[in-house]
Write a protein that holds these residues in place. Structure first.
Motif, PDB file in Angstrom:
ATOM      1  N   GLU A  95     -11.453   4.201   6.162  1.00 16.37           N
ATOM      2  CA  GLU A  95     -10.591   4.538   5.029  1.00 16.37           C
ATOM      3  C   GLU A  95     -10.142   5.996   5.103  1.00 16.37           C
TER       4      GLU A  95
ATOM      5  N   GLU B 269     -10.164   9.359  -1.470  1.00 14.44           N
ATOM      6  CA  GLU B 269     -11.222   8.534  -0.905  1.00 14.44           C
ATOM      7  C   GLU B 269     -12.242   8.101  -1.963  1.00 14.44           C
ATOM      8  N   SER B 270     -13.053   7.130  -1.594  1.00 13.86           N
ATOM      9  CA  SER B 270     -14.072   6.604  -2.507  1.00 13.86           C
ATOM     10  C   SER B 270     -15.031   7.705  -2.944  1.00 13.86           C
TER      11      SER B 270
ATOM     12  N   THR C 296      -7.612   4.192  -4.177  1.00 11.60           N
ATOM     13  CA  THR C 296      -7.656   4.766  -2.832  1.00 11.60           C
ATOM     14  C   THR C 296      -6.269   4.943  -2.241  1.00 11.60           C
ATOM     15  N   TYR C 297      -5.405   3.959  -2.443  1.00 11.17           N
ATOM     16  CA  TYR C 297      -4.084   3.978  -1.815  1.00 11.17           C
ATOM     17  C   TYR C 297      -2.971   4.257  -2.828  1.00 11.17           C
TER      18      TYR C 297
ATOM     19  N   VAL D 194     -10.478  -3.664   6.918  1.00 12.51           N
ATOM     20  CA  VAL D 194     -10.449  -2.518   6.006  1.00 12.51           C
ATOM     21  C   VAL D 194      -9.048  -1.906   5.988  1.00 12.51           C
ATOM     22  N   GLY D 195      -8.497  -1.748   4.785  1.00 14.20           N
ATOM     23  CA  GLY D 195      -7.184  -1.126   4.677  1.00 14.20           C
ATOM     24  C   GLY D 195      -6.388  -1.648   3.506  1.00 14.20           C
ATOM     25  N   THR D 196      -5.117  -1.329   3.503  1.00  7.74           N
ATOM     26  CA  THR D 196      -4.259  -1.673   2.376  1.00  7.74           C
ATOM     27  C   THR D 196      -4.078  -3.168   2.201  1.00  7.74           C
TER      28      THR D 196
END
Length: 212
Positions: free
Chosen positions: A189, A40-41, A145-146, A91-93
């Protein structure tokens, strides 16, 4: 990624030693491997990745390159933030060009001498381009993040640290917009990223301890 100041943190040494021990045979054989660091951030991905870079280089005399997944966002950071305000479902990939990152990593591992990649300049809120010759380097790392979703990664490190754990760090680094909207984004997230832990080769907890 232009705008972040990265320092070496000795607290990560037990983790970097562990990862190097796992990969030393491949590194000694000069295999062009990719190590990914996700979470995570604000969890420390960038710092751990930099520590891995420096410690691998010191141990092997090889040279590494870091791909920052933030460079691969579709839009610059402030534009991304404004669109999220309009619709949190963004928000997301889908905000990140993971396919392009996969391509660039594959090009690196194949020894491509002319890789064109995006480069974010935070202060100017723009995305530029840069060219790299992968033959100037021996291995690569990617942090984001991903990052656990990247199929071209050979070894995956997941930092199991939540946005609630990292709130003081995020306030201190003053890069992210802190507030109700930002916390909502991080909550979304979190729900996405927590499912990525099972994809990791090793998991690090909030005390920088290896937990599996």
């Amino acid at each position: 990624m232009i705008g972040d100041k990265i320092a070496y943190h000795a607290a990560y040494k037990p983790v970097t030693d562990f990862v190097i021990n796992k990969l030393i045979d491949k590194l000694n054989k000069r295999q062009r491997i990719c190590i990914s660091v996700g979470g995570e951030s604000g969890c420390g991905k960038t710092s751990l990745t930099y520590a891995l870079l420096k410690d691998i280089e010191a141990t092997t005399n090889l040279r590494g390159f870091i791909f920052h997944a933030d460079d691969y966002y579709v839009l610059p950071p402030r534009d991304t933030h404004n669109l999220r305000i309009e619709d949190f479902s963004r928000v997301g990939t889908n905000e990140v060009k993971l396919n392009l990152l996969e391509i660039n990593i594959n090009e690196f591992k194949n020894g491509n001498t002319d890789i064109l990649k995006p480069l974010i300049v935070y202060d100017e809120n723009v995305i530029l381009e840069e060219r790299i010759n992968s033959m100037d380097f021996d291995f690569c790392l990617v942090e984001g993040t991903y990052a656990m979703l990247l199929e071209n990664s050979d070894y995956k490190v997941f930092m199991d640290i939540t946005y609630e754990d990292t709130r003081p760090v995020r306030i201190q680094r003053a890069r992210d917009i802190i507030g109700g909207i930002a916390e909502k984004v991080l909550e979304i997230e979190h729900e996405i990223v927590k499912t990525h832990k099972v994809l990791a080769d090793v998991v690090i907890d909030k005390n920088i301890k290896i937990i599996n």
